[in-house]
Design a protein around this motif. Sequence first.
Motif, PDB file in Angstrom:
ATOM      1  N   ARG A  22     -29.498  26.975  88.635  1.00 23.01           N
ATOM      2  CA  ARG A  22     -30.818  26.382  88.533  1.00 23.01           C
ATOM      3  C   ARG A  22     -30.824  25.229  87.553  1.00 23.01           C
ATOM      4  O   ARG A  22     -31.717  24.416  87.576  1.00 23.01           O
ATOM      5  CB  ARG A  22     -31.846  27.434  88.121  1.00 23.01           C
ATOM      6  CG  ARG A  22     -32.290  28.276  89.295  1.00 23.01           C
ATOM      7  CD  ARG A  22     -33.388  29.177  88.868  1.00 23.01           C
ATOM      8  NE  ARG A  22     -32.811  30.508  88.783  1.00 23.01           N
ATOM      9  CZ  ARG A  22     -33.163  31.430  87.931  1.00 23.01           C
ATOM     10  NH1 ARG A  22     -34.109  31.230  87.080  1.00 23.01           N
ATOM     11  NH2 ARG A  22     -32.580  32.597  87.936  1.00 23.01           N
ATOM     12  N   SER A  23     -29.846  25.157  86.677  1.00 19.19           N
ATOM     13  CA  SER A  23     -29.820  24.094  85.692  1.00 19.19           C
ATOM     14  C   SER A  23     -28.395  23.678  85.391  1.00 19.19           C
ATOM     15  O   SER A  23     -27.519  24.521  85.249  1.00 19.19           O
ATOM     16  CB  SER A  23     -30.492  24.563  84.399  1.00 19.19           C
ATOM     17  OG  SER A  23     -30.433  23.550  83.430  1.00 19.19           O
ATOM     18  N   VAL A  24     -28.173  22.377  85.296  1.00 25.44           N
ATOM     19  CA  VAL A  24     -26.882  21.887  84.828  1.00 25.44           C
ATOM     20  C   VAL A  24     -26.959  21.622  83.332  1.00 25.44           C
ATOM     21  O   VAL A  24     -25.938  21.503  82.670  1.00 25.44           O
ATOM     22  CB  VAL A  24     -26.441  20.597  85.559  1.00 25.44           C
ATOM     23  CG1 VAL A  24     -26.210  20.874  87.024  1.00 25.44           C
ATOM     24  CG2 VAL A  24     -27.418  19.475  85.367  1.00 25.44           C
ATOM     25  N   TYR A  25     -28.163  21.554  82.809  1.00 25.73           N
ATOM     26  CA  TYR A  25     -28.365  21.330  81.381  1.00 25.73           C
ATOM     27  C   TYR A  25     -28.176  22.641  80.634  1.00 25.73           C
ATOM     28  O   TYR A  25     -28.688  23.671  81.025  1.00 25.73           O
ATOM     29  CB  TYR A  25     -29.759  20.744  81.126  1.00 25.73           C
ATOM     30  CG  TYR A  25     -29.875  19.325  81.604  1.00 25.73           C
ATOM     31  CD1 TYR A  25     -29.659  18.262  80.738  1.00 25.73           C
ATOM     32  CD2 TYR A  25     -30.165  19.037  82.934  1.00 25.73           C
ATOM     33  CE1 TYR A  25     -29.733  16.952  81.178  1.00 25.73           C
ATOM     34  CE2 TYR A  25     -30.243  17.732  83.388  1.00 25.73           C
ATOM     35  CZ  TYR A  25     -30.026  16.696  82.507  1.00 25.73           C
ATOM     36  OH  TYR A  25     -30.097  15.397  82.946  1.00 25.73           O
ATOM     37  N   GLY A  26     -27.386  22.582  79.561  1.00 25.98           N
ATOM     38  CA  GLY A  26     -27.146  23.770  78.752  1.00 25.98           C
ATOM     39  C   GLY A  26     -26.022  24.649  79.257  1.00 25.98           C
ATOM     40  O   GLY A  26     -25.759  25.709  78.698  1.00 25.98           O
ATOM     41  N   MET A  27     -25.334  24.224  80.296  1.00 22.61           N
ATOM     42  CA  MET A  27     -24.226  25.009  80.840  1.00 22.61           C
ATOM     43  C   MET A  27     -22.945  24.729  80.067  1.00 22.61           C
ATOM     44  O   MET A  27     -22.704  23.613  79.618  1.00 22.61           O
ATOM     45  CB  MET A  27     -23.997  24.668  82.318  1.00 22.61           C
ATOM     46  CG  MET A  27     -25.142  25.048  83.234  1.00 22.61           C
ATOM     47  SD  MET A  27     -25.386  26.817  83.353  1.00 22.61           S
ATOM     48  CE  MET A  27     -23.920  27.283  84.238  1.00 22.61           C
ATOM     49  N   ASP A  28     -22.118  25.731  79.953  1.00 21.77           N
ATOM     50  CA  ASP A  28     -20.831  25.610  79.296  1.00 21.77           C
ATOM     51  C   ASP A  28     -19.905  24.748  80.149  1.00 21.77           C
ATOM     52  O   ASP A  28     -19.940  24.832  81.378  1.00 21.77           O
ATOM     53  CB  ASP A  28     -20.235  27.013  79.114  1.00 21.77           C
ATOM     54  CG  ASP A  28     -18.986  26.979  78.275  1.00 21.77           C
ATOM     55  OD1 ASP A  28     -17.889  26.977  78.869  1.00 21.77           O
ATOM     56  OD2 ASP A  28     -19.114  26.951  77.050  1.00 21.77           O
ATOM     57  N   LEU A  29     -19.082  23.925  79.502  1.00 15.53           N
ATOM     58  CA  LEU A  29     -18.162  23.057  80.255  1.00 15.53           C
ATOM     59  C   LEU A  29     -17.196  23.842  81.125  1.00 15.53           C
ATOM     60  O   LEU A  29     -16.829  23.389  82.205  1.00 15.53           O
ATOM     61  CB  LEU A  29     -17.374  22.156  79.300  1.00 15.53           C
ATOM     62  CG  LEU A  29     -18.035  20.848  78.916  1.00 15.53           C
ATOM     63  CD1 LEU A  29     -17.125  20.037  78.008  1.00 15.53           C
ATOM     64  CD2 LEU A  29     -18.421  20.032  80.129  1.00 15.53           C
ATOM     65  N   SER A  30     -16.780  25.015  80.677  1.00 12.49           N
ATOM     66  CA  SER A  30     -15.847  25.799  81.495  1.00 12.49           C
ATOM     67  C   SER A  30     -16.492  26.197  82.821  1.00 12.49           C
ATOM     68  O   SER A  30     -15.813  26.292  83.843  1.00 12.49           O
ATOM     69  CB  SER A  30     -15.367  27.035  80.741  1.00 12.49           C
ATOM     70  OG  SER A  30     -16.456  27.878  80.428  1.00 12.49           O
ATOM     71  N   THR A  31     -17.799  26.389  82.826  1.00  9.84           N
ATOM     72  CA  THR A  31     -18.517  26.698  84.068  1.00  9.84           C
ATOM     73  C   THR A  31     -18.698  25.438  84.905  1.00  9.84           C
ATOM     74  O   THR A  31     -18.450  25.439  86.110  1.00  9.84           O
ATOM     75  CB  THR A  31     -19.899  27.311  83.749  1.00  9.84           C
ATOM     76  OG1 THR A  31     -19.701  28.487  82.970  1.00  9.84           O
ATOM     77  CG2 THR A  31     -20.665  27.646  85.010  1.00  9.84           C
ATOM     78  N   ALA A  75     -34.675  16.807  89.189  1.00  8.45           N
ATOM     79  CA  ALA A  75     -33.989  16.486  90.441  1.00  8.45           C
ATOM     80  C   ALA A  75     -32.526  16.932  90.381  1.00  8.45           C
ATOM     81  O   ALA A  75     -32.005  17.514  91.339  1.00  8.45           O
ATOM     82  CB  ALA A  75     -34.084  14.984  90.731  1.00  8.45           C
ATOM     83  N   PHE A  76     -31.859  16.683  89.249  1.00  6.08           N
ATOM     84  CA  PHE A  76     -30.478  17.149  89.090  1.00  6.08           C
ATOM     85  C   PHE A  76     -30.414  18.666  89.181  1.00  6.08           C
ATOM     86  O   PHE A  76     -29.502  19.222  89.786  1.00  6.08           O
ATOM     87  CB  PHE A  76     -29.899  16.687  87.747  1.00  6.08           C
ATOM     88  CG  PHE A  76     -29.318  15.300  87.771  1.00  6.08           C
ATOM     89  CD1 PHE A  76     -28.375  14.925  88.714  1.00  6.08           C
ATOM     90  CD2 PHE A  76     -29.686  14.368  86.814  1.00  6.08           C
ATOM     91  CE1 PHE A  76     -27.820  13.656  88.728  1.00  6.08           C
ATOM     92  CE2 PHE A  76     -29.142  13.092  86.816  1.00  6.08           C
ATOM     93  CZ  PHE A  76     -28.205  12.731  87.769  1.00  6.08           C
ATOM     94  N   ASN A  77     -31.374  19.340  88.579  1.00  6.75           N
ATOM     95  CA  ASN A  77     -31.373  20.802  88.596  1.00  6.75           C
ATOM     96  C   ASN A  77     -31.667  21.377  89.977  1.00  6.75           C
ATOM     97  O   ASN A  77     -31.157  22.434  90.320  1.00  6.75           O
ATOM     98  CB  ASN A  77     -32.372  21.347  87.573  1.00  6.75           C
ATOM     99  CG  ASN A  77     -31.887  21.154  86.153  1.00  6.75           C
ATOM    100  OD1 ASN A  77     -30.698  21.069  85.901  1.00  6.75           O
ATOM    101  ND2 ASN A  77     -32.815  21.085  85.225  1.00  6.75           N
ATOM    102  N   ARG A  78     -32.485  20.682  90.766  1.00  7.57           N
ATOM    103  CA  ARG A  78     -32.799  21.141  92.125  1.00  7.57           C
ATOM    104  C   ARG A  78     -31.600  21.015  93.042  1.00  7.57           C
ATOM    105  O   ARG A  78     -31.243  21.952  93.749  1.00  7.57           O
ATOM    106  CB  ARG A  78     -33.965  20.336  92.716  1.00  7.57           C
ATOM    107  CG  ARG A  78     -35.319  20.938  92.513  1.00  7.57           C
ATOM    108  CD  ARG A  78     -36.392  20.232  93.332  1.00  7.57           C
ATOM    109  NE  ARG A  78     -36.350  18.778  93.278  1.00  7.57           N
ATOM    110  CZ  ARG A  78     -36.895  18.038  92.319  1.00  7.57           C
ATOM    111  NH1 ARG A  78     -37.497  18.603  91.307  1.00  7.57           N
ATOM    112  NH2 ARG A  78     -36.819  16.728  92.356  1.00  7.57           N
ATOM    113  N   ASP A  79     -31.008  19.820  93.071  1.00 11.24           N
ATOM    114  CA  ASP A  79     -29.893  19.569  93.986  1.00 11.24           C
ATOM    115  C   ASP A  79     -29.131  18.343  93.504  1.00 11.24           C
ATOM    116  O   ASP A  79     -29.405  17.220  93.933  1.00 11.24           O
ATOM    117  CB  ASP A  79     -30.415  19.358  95.408  1.00 11.24           C
ATOM    118  CG  ASP A  79     -29.292  19.251  96.435  1.00 11.24           C
ATOM    119  OD1 ASP A  79     -28.101  19.259  96.047  1.00 11.24           O
ATOM    120  OD2 ASP A  79     -29.614  19.145  97.633  1.00 11.24           O
ATOM    121  N   MET A  80     -28.197  18.565  92.624  1.00 14.99           N
ATOM    122  CA  MET A  80     -27.462  17.472  91.991  1.00 14.99           C
ATOM    123  C   MET A  80     -26.807  16.549  93.017  1.00 14.99           C
ATOM    124  O   MET A  80     -26.825  15.340  92.865  1.00 14.99           O
ATOM    125  CB  MET A  80     -26.405  18.039  91.044  1.00 14.99           C
ATOM    126  CG  MET A  80     -25.775  16.999  90.191  1.00 14.99           C
ATOM    127  SD  MET A  80     -24.586  17.613  88.974  1.00 14.99           S
ATOM    128  CE  MET A  80     -24.544  19.345  89.177  1.00 14.99           C
TER     129      MET A  80
END
Length: 142
Positions: A22-31, A75-80
């Motif tokens: 649901r979000s690319v913000y706050g995600m760990d780089l390994s993920t 928009a990035f979080n919906r469908d990057m």
Amino acid sequence: GATAAHHLTECDTPSSAYYTRRSVYGMDLSTLMADGNVPLIAEKCISEIEKRGLEEVGIYRMAGTGSTVEQLKAAFNRDMAAVDLSDPDWADVNVIADAFKQFIRSIPGSLLTHTYYDEFIHASGKIYHAPVYLAHITNHDL
């Protein structure tokens, strides 16, 4: 901090073919880099900034319009993959740079790890003094 599991839709698992976040913000780089590639958000933002933002004064210093930056992040979080940064909605390149800066800031931990701190500092000194360093090497290696 949030784990990747908190960002999955309820029916998805990390091994699912339909795995989505649901979000690319706050995600760990390994993920974000599980496939070994640079995150798509970084590729898209950097590419667009290189196309039309390199002549902008203070491109990474100037903030974009807050509401528009939030719309781009959503928009990035919906469908990057579907985000088209050449779309007129994102005409202000500062909006793209601001959304990208916020993405970088939101990554948990350090991008430049403490393990390699001394190497980063050493490399930055060589880059800054590259012409002098190269002249020194050239004169001593001849």
